[in-house]
Design a protein around this motif. Structure first.
Motif, short mmCIF file in Angstrom:
data_model
loop_
_atom_site.label_atom_id
_atom_site.label_comp_id
_atom_site.label_asym_id
_atom_site.label_seq_id
_atom_site.Cartn_x
_atom_site.Cartn_y
_atom_site.Cartn_z
N LEU A 210 0.89 -1.24 0.05
CA LEU A 210 0.15 0.02 0.26
C LEU A 210 0.86 1.32 0.10
O LEU A 210 1.63 1.58 1.11
N VAL A 211 0.55 2.01 -1.09
CA VAL A 211 1.65 3.16 -1.11
C VAL A 211 0.87 4.59 -0.57
O VAL A 211 1.66 5.32 -0.02
N GLY A 212 -0.71 4.38 -0.81
CA GLY A 212 -1.13 5.77 -0.60
C GLY A 212 -2.81 5.50 -0.74
O GLY A 212 -3.12 4.53 -1.05
N TYR A 213 -3.34 6.75 -0.73
CA TYR A 213 -4.93 6.60 -1.20
C TYR A 213 -5.14 8.04 -2.05
O TYR A 213 -4.54 9.12 -1.82
N ARG A 214 -6.03 7.76 -2.92
CA ARG A 214 -6.79 8.99 -3.86
C ARG A 214 -8.22 9.28 -3.36
O ARG A 214 -8.93 8.28 -3.12
N GLY A 215 -8.32 10.51 -3.16
CA GLY A 215 -9.88 10.70 -2.47
C GLY A 215 -10.78 10.58 -3.72
O GLY A 215 -10.46 10.85 -4.84
N LYS A 216 -11.96 9.88 -3.38
CA LYS A 216 -12.99 9.83 -4.12
C LYS A 216 -13.79 11.09 -4.53
O LYS A 216 -13.83 11.97 -3.51
N ARG A 217 -14.57 11.17 -5.79
CA ARG A 217 -15.55 12.31 -5.66
C ARG A 217 -16.81 11.91 -5.55
O ARG A 217 -17.08 10.51 -5.49
N HIS A 218 -17.84 12.79 -5.23
CA HIS A 218 -19.17 12.58 -5.06
C HIS A 218 -19.30 11.76 -3.81
O HIS A 218 -20.07 10.88 -3.90
N THR A 219 -18.69 11.84 -2.67
CA THR A 219 -19.08 11.18 -1.41
C THR A 219 -20.00 11.61 -0.60
O THR A 219 -20.34 12.68 -0.94
#
Length: 362
Positions: A210-219
């Motif tokens: 696991l390198v990181g996270y990307r934020g989702k849209r329309h949450t």
């Protein structure tokens, strides 16, 4: 208070309240004073404005709000602040600083990790997040959620302020000497110069890649005052290492990544991640810049802690490579050792951290 240069400690911030240099509309929260900073609290209402602004030398924030405010929002029972909108909120704290004391502000760690863009504004300000020595007047917070809509209310704490007397910034020689004595970053050959200690990116990943996270849209919304209330996968897309030590940042997407180096802030000093340098690439790193005394300190439950990095690319896609320098850490002397250190003393959320999302996610 002595005439030496340095950052004010928790006990000295408490003294500012006792002396009337710091005032609040209501009683302080029990954990509001941090080792080298003060959390700032939202007031009763937010003003939705057309655009961000600075009041300028000859105007107050309220002067500008009369021109640019679109409507008022009552925060007393909580309200949703939408992404892509700009809000100005009068804070519960006000200042009447001595002539020798100045201040600067930054988003809190949890605020930055939620991609909430915040900046403190004073009357007559020509810069964000800077409070001149001797300032007397109200404080306001500009808030612009970028990825997730949020719920905030009167008393919510999104920003923090650090008070200083004189210039306590370490130069390159002093920084190197402190590193040799205290090991500020876990690196074989630390990159230290007049701009601070270089921080680089870790793209190898943890034991699961696991390198990181990307934020989702329309949450859904995130309530900024509720811990462990949101499911990670409802808001974040995990990013794994698939055999390549680089990562393409998509324009205007938000990423949570981690530094390659573990960071240590001795009790005698405070640190800050300095603003992004455009010479290293078309992206911004680290909204939340304050590292309190005791961060990563062994006796405070740390033994070194990674720096979590909030990363956003801007106009063009940008390739980050493992080990690439993405920011610099500067250190300042404390006027006095804090009574309570970041970490075990305060049960801090991010002591001894690796890659870690904000406290709102379970």
């Amino acid at each position: 208070m002595s005439k030496r240069a340095g950052i004010l400690s928790d006990a000295q911030i408490a003294q500012l309240f006792e002396q009337g240099a710091l005032k609040a509309v209501r009683k302080l929260d029990g954990d509001q004073i941090q080792p080298a900073s003060l959390d700032l609290r939202l007031g009763k209402k937010a003003f939705r404005v057309r655009a961000s602004f600075l009041p300028g030398r000859d105007a107050t924030v309220m002067d500008k709000l009369k021109r640019f405010s679109m409507h008022e929002i009552d925060l007393r029972d909580g309200a949703v602040l939408e992404t892509g909108c700009v809000y100005i909120v009068p804070l519960l704290e006000k200042l009447d600083l001595p002539k020798a004391i100045a201040a600067s502000a930054n988003p809190k760690s949890s605020t930055g990790r939620l991609d909430i863009f915040t900046r403190v504004i004073t009357d007559n300000a020509q810069q964000f997040d800077i409070v001149p020595a001797g300032y007397s007047g109200p404080l306001y917070l500009e808030i612009s959620p970028r990825t997730f809509p949020i719920v905030a209310r009167t008393g919510s704490r999104l920003s923090q302020i650090r008070f200083r007397q004189g210039n306590a910034l370490l130069d390159a020689e002093e920084l190197l000497a402190l590193h040799q004595a205290q090991t500020l970053v876990a690196a074989e050959e630390p990159n230290i110069d007049a701009r601070g200690i270089a921080m680089s990116i870790d793209l190898t990943g943890d034991e699961n890649g696991l390198v990181g996270y990307r934020g989702k849209r329309h949450t859904g919304v995130v309530d900024v005052d509720k811990k462990a209330a949101c499911d990670v996968l409802d808001y974040w897309e995990p990013i794994h290492n698939r055999g390549s030590d680089d990562l393409v940042l998509d324009p205007d997407e938000f990423y949570i990544l981690v530094s390659r180096e573990a960071v240590h802030v001795p009790p005698s000093h405070a640190a800050e991640m300095v603003p992004f340098d455009p010479l290293v690439g078309e992206f911004r790193v680290h909204y939340a810049g304050f590292f309190d005394p005791g961060f990563g300190h062994a006796k405070a439950g740390g033994a070194g802690a990674r720096g979590v990095l909030e990363v956003r690319s801007h106009e063009v896609p940008f390739i980050l490579e493992h080990g690439q320098i993405v920011g610099r850490l500067v250190y300042e002397r404390m006027l006095k050792k804090p009574d309570a250190l970041y970490g075990a003393d305060l049960k801090s959320n991010y002591q001894a951290q690796g890659l870690k999302l904000s406290k709102h996610f379970r």
